[in-house]
Design an enzyme around this catalytic site. Structure first.
Site, PDB file in Angstrom:
ATOM      1  N   LYS A 197     -36.634  19.064  17.505  1.00 56.74           N
ATOM      2  CA  LYS A 197     -37.153  18.387  16.307  1.00 56.74           C
ATOM      3  C   LYS A 197     -37.755  17.018  16.629  1.00 56.74           C
ATOM      4  O   LYS A 197     -37.523  16.436  17.694  1.00 56.74           O
ATOM      5  CB  LYS A 197     -36.067  18.306  15.231  1.00 56.74           C
ATOM      6  CG  LYS A 197     -35.862  19.691  14.616  1.00 56.74           C
ATOM      7  CD  LYS A 197     -35.042  19.692  13.377  1.00 56.74           C
ATOM      8  CE  LYS A 197     -35.025  21.121  12.800  1.00 56.74           C
ATOM      9  NZ  LYS A 197     -34.047  21.269  11.738  1.00 56.74           N
ATOM     10  N   ARG A 239     -28.284  26.058  15.612  1.00 56.98           N
ATOM     11  CA  ARG A 239     -29.539  26.819  15.444  1.00 56.98           C
ATOM     12  C   ARG A 239     -30.535  26.282  16.468  1.00 56.98           C
ATOM     13  O   ARG A 239     -30.974  25.143  16.352  1.00 56.98           O
ATOM     14  CB  ARG A 239     -30.033  26.633  14.011  1.00 56.98           C
ATOM     15  CG  ARG A 239     -31.275  27.426  13.672  1.00 56.98           C
ATOM     16  CD  ARG A 239     -31.697  27.181  12.230  1.00 56.98           C
ATOM     17  NE  ARG A 239     -32.931  27.884  11.917  1.00 56.98           N
ATOM     18  CZ  ARG A 239     -34.132  27.430  12.234  1.00 56.98           C
ATOM     19  NH1 ARG A 239     -34.272  26.275  12.837  1.00 56.98           N
ATOM     20  NH2 ARG A 239     -35.211  28.144  11.942  1.00 56.98           N
TER      21      ARG A 239
HETATM   22  N1  PMM Z   1     -34.709  23.973  10.485  1.00 63.99           N
HETATM   23  C1  PMM Z   1     -35.873  24.634  10.346  1.00 63.99           C
HETATM   24  C2  PMM Z   1     -35.928  25.853   9.641  1.00 63.99           C
HETATM   25  N2  PMM Z   1     -34.818  26.401   9.117  1.00 63.99           N
HETATM   26  N3  PMM Z   1     -32.507  26.315   8.728  1.00 63.99           N
HETATM   27  C3  PMM Z   1     -31.330  25.701   8.864  1.00 63.99           C
HETATM   28  N4  PMM Z   1     -30.216  26.257   8.341  1.00 63.99           N
HETATM   29  N5  PMM Z   1     -31.220  24.500   9.518  1.00 63.99           N
HETATM   30  C4  PMM Z   1     -32.299  23.877  10.071  1.00 63.99           C
HETATM   31  O1  PMM Z   1     -32.131  22.777  10.629  1.00 63.99           O
HETATM   32  C5  PMM Z   1     -33.567  24.524   9.952  1.00 63.99           C
HETATM   33  C6  PMM Z   1     -33.626  25.759   9.257  1.00 63.99           C
HETATM   34  C7  PMM Z   1     -37.115  24.065  10.935  1.00 63.99           C
HETATM   35  O2  PMM Z   1     -37.129  24.190  12.320  1.00 63.99           O
HETATM   36  P1  PMM Z   1     -37.937  25.324  13.147  1.00 63.99           P
HETATM   37  O3  PMM Z   1     -39.401  25.211  12.756  1.00 63.99           O
HETATM   38  O4  PMM Z   1     -37.670  24.943  14.563  1.00 63.99           O
HETATM   39  O5  PMM Z   1     -37.424  26.688  12.789  1.00 63.99           O
END
Ligand code: PMM
Length: 261
Positions: A197, A239
């Site tokens: 991030k 995640r």
């Molecule tokens: N971050 C993203 C998308 N979905 N869901 C949860 N539960 N927690 C998060 O921090 C989160 C998420 C955005 O990040 P990405 O583009 O790397 O998927």
């Protein structure tokens, strides 16, 4: 939890897994390397991202969910839309990962697990001057409210997630990661996503004495450091994009924490 974004525009892996076969292959690779869950998403929620119509989101994710579930993979569906969540559970997804924290009723009706994540506003506007009185207490109170409501609606498995990067400044994000034990103390299992991030780009530039923030593909050190920190602070699930590296980092820390006799 390994991430598979079936999107053209996610900040870190946008465009890589739009092809369903590539998405399924990648998911199998990350399961082989240590992911217990695969989180499949069809709408980018990066700051200022444009919303995706439901039919397009369904077209992106459902074949991937169906193929993985048929192979026995534990799939969560990363969506803010009830229609997509329902179809994904029909196709075999076992958990609804909802960044808007509004789909508890769908989880209750389908028997799926539920992740309630904190976001201030929506992706189009969330990074415009986010403000909290006390970010850790505000996020905790919001998540407990959403999680209690999900339990009351009948959801058996409820997770909470501070939503790193969703309507938060660097200081807000750092405060939340530093104080994860406050979320852990609620009793709900905590999921955290810092992987690749923007805050990690900023921190890397700082430690490079004023260099440029590296792109998402070059944020591994910060991703691992914050993943290990989060696990040590009691997060029950991480995640991540870099599953193999994260699994190795966690195994090393676990060995230090509990050396084999
Ligand atoms: N971050 C993203 C998308 N979905 N869901 C949860 N539960 N927690 C998060 O921090 C989160 C998420 C955005 O990040 P990405 O583009 O790397 O998927």
């Amino acid at each position: 939890m390994g991430i598979v974004n079936v999107t053209p525009d996610s900040f870190s892996d946008g465009g890589r897994f739009l092809d369903h076969g590539a998405a399924v292959d990648h998911a199998h690779r990350i399961v082989a390397r240590g992911a217990d869950w695969v989180d499949v998403g069809g709408e980018s929620t990066r700051p200022r991202a444009a919303p995706v119509p439901a039919d397009e989101e369904l077209r992106r994710v459902i074949p991937v969910v169906r193929a993985l579930a048929a192979d026995g993979v534990a799939v969560s569906i990363d969506t803010r839309k009830a229609e997509v969540a329902r179809a994904a559970v029909d196709a075999g997804a076992r958990m609804i990962n909802d960044v808007s924290a509004t789909l508890a009723d769908v989880a209750a009706a389908t028997g799926a697990g539920f992740v309630a994540m904190h976001m201030l506003g929506d992706p189009r506007t969330m990074q415009e001057h986010p403000h909290y009185d006390d970010v850790v207490a505000d996020v905790r109170d919001y998540l407990v409210d959403r999680a209690d409501a999900a339990r009351a609606a009948g959801v058996a498995e409820v997770w909470i997630d501070p939503g790193i990067g969703f309507g938060k400044t660097l200081e807000h994000n750092l405060d939340l990661v530093a104080n994860l034990d406050v979320l852990v103390a609620t009793g709900y299992p905590v999921l955290v996503g810092t992987s690749r991030k923007a805050m990690l780009g900023t921190l890397a530039a700082r430690s490079d004495a004023g260099g440029q923030p590296p792109p998402p593909s070059d944020r591994l050190e910060g991703s691992l450091a914050t993943a290990v920190w989060s696990a040590c602070r009691g997060a029950a699930m991480l995640r991540v994009h870099d599953v193999e590296a994260t699994a190795r980092a966690l195994a090393a820390v676990e060995a230090v924490a509990a050396p084999a006799a």
